[in-house]
Design a protein around this motif. Sequence first.
Motif, PDB file in Angstrom:
ATOM      1  N   LEU A   1       5.207   0.543  28.520  1.00 22.67           N
ATOM      2  CA  LEU A   1       4.602   1.576  29.360  1.00 22.67           C
ATOM      3  C   LEU A   1       5.239   1.589  30.739  1.00 22.67           C
ATOM      4  CD1 LEU A   1       0.761   1.320  28.655  1.00 22.67           C
ATOM      5  CD2 LEU A   1       2.502   2.639  27.432  1.00 22.67           C
ATOM      6  N   THR A   2       5.377   2.758  31.316  1.00 21.45           N
ATOM      7  CA  THR A   2       5.792   2.870  32.711  1.00 21.45           C
ATOM      8  C   THR A   2       4.615   2.511  33.607  1.00 21.45           C
ATOM      9  OG1 THR A   2       5.123   5.182  32.904  1.00 21.45           O
ATOM     10  CG2 THR A   2       7.363   4.735  32.086  1.00 21.45           C
TER      11      THR A   2
ATOM     12  N   GLN B   1       2.007   5.188  33.335  1.00 24.25           N
ATOM     13  CA  GLN B   1       1.287   5.125  32.058  1.00 24.25           C
ATOM     14  C   GLN B   1       0.305   3.955  32.034  1.00 24.25           C
ATOM     15  OE1 GLN B   1       4.779   4.943  29.564  1.00 24.25           O
ATOM     16  NE2 GLN B   1       4.621   7.100  28.963  1.00 24.25           N
TER      17      GLN B   1
ATOM     18  N   GLU C   1      -3.716   4.188  31.526  1.00 19.10           N
ATOM     19  CA  GLU C   1      -4.403   3.463  30.457  1.00 19.10           C
ATOM     20  C   GLU C   1      -5.437   2.494  31.016  1.00 19.10           C
ATOM     21  OE1 GLU C   1      -2.312   2.575  26.819  1.00 19.10           O
ATOM     22  OE2 GLU C   1      -2.723   0.435  27.096  1.00 19.10           O
TER      23      GLU C   1
END
Length: 490
Positions: A251-252, A255, A259
């Motif tokens: 994930l960046t 992101q 989340e």
Amino acid sequence: MTALFNNFNAPGVRIVESTQGFRTLAIASFQAVYMIGSSSVGDYLVPTQVTSLEDFTNQFGASPSEASVKLFFRNDRRGILYFVRTPIAVQRSIVVETAANQTYVATIGGTVVSYVSTGGETKAAIASGLLAAINNSSVANLVTASAGTITDSIIVKVDNPLGSNVSLTVGTNLSVTVTTPVTPAASDYIYAIENSFDVEDAYDQGFILAPQAFQLLTSGADRLAVGNALHALASDAAYDWIALIDAGANLTVAQAQAEGILYVAPQGHASFYYPYLKDLEGGVVPASAAVAGVATRRFKAEGLQQPPAGAKFPVLGVTDVTVKVSTQQQEVLNPLGINIIRNLRNRGVVIWAMRTRSSSTFYSFLPVRVIMSVLNGTLRRGFDNELFSSIDGLGILLSDIAASARSVCSRFWRAKLLFGAAEAEAFEVKCDFENNTKEDLELGNVLLEVYVVPAPSMERLLISSIRVAIGTLPLGQTNLEAQLLPTTEA
């Protein structure tokens, strides 16, 4: 007292030894770590203690959780780790081969489920209709149907992964194949979380995590479901653990932020960590196992009030983080409760945060949650001997209960788990006839109220350096130095 003599008929002396007064209660621990994952061998749904990576592989064989187990023991060689093997439910795929004007039939566990196509429907529409028919039938208590990876297919999964296999046959223009995955689905992890622990087994308090699930599940919705299941167990008052939740793989920063904020833990029973770590073998490992190892190692060294964070206790057994998070980015993430692992020059790889997923200032820091959980655990298990005792009108029983709780709080205060210059500032205990009404006592109810001030932890330090003129110090006192300075004749 008279009743004690009912069975004492002969002349003589009989000694009846008993105890009186408050008891010193054993302080609960917060050293256990429970890891949910899958493996090639071993008992399902049984929390099994492993003492090293070698012991783990001997008991469970090959496992996607191996790197996390290794990372935990590298951070706490004497750590107490329980591994729970997750079963994998049988899964089959039904494919609509041809769209026709007919009745499509699937027989599941002896129950016939059908969908009537009136013609003109696509294969995807037929699959959707049969899916709904399965989930609305009586067989829905055995299996769950969901959309397949292609539009004209259905995934039928057995609900109980340890139950007997449910038969499945199909009629014309349908085909079925076994598609059971190698690693668990989200529902399998959730099943293990909800069915591996029994309150009466009195497992020690600690951390629960499922790093394998967050690394291998590609759907954010699936990861959220597993994380919420971990939090639900941890926040259950009978357990009072802390769930360590990882971000998804690859994930960046943006992101991970999106989340992480989806998790909600009102009383701080869950913490979220990002990014992943690079271990000594070059593998990529979720951070939760390292966090658990750092936590239990520091608890043993410095006490339960200390956070699993900071340069004093860096992460061991790793070379780097997978994503470099800048200070500017962390200034956004930290107030949101997104805990960041960073590789800082001259400090190593460090856990650079200690937040929970609670929005309450009472529970926003992980050490406070640990202190309250250990206090709750101590009191929860400490009064078994007092249960089923007669409540006397002199208040002796209530006084003994209060004294036992007061003793616990005093020990917490002396261990620096509670904040205050004196005990009266750190805690207060009440159990008497004022907060226990006669109506409650008649029902067999006794209320013990324990008020505590957990020790806070420092997250930010502001140093104010002030340049002042010669002769102006010390502040707030007679400026003797100024008076003693030599004067210059004009």
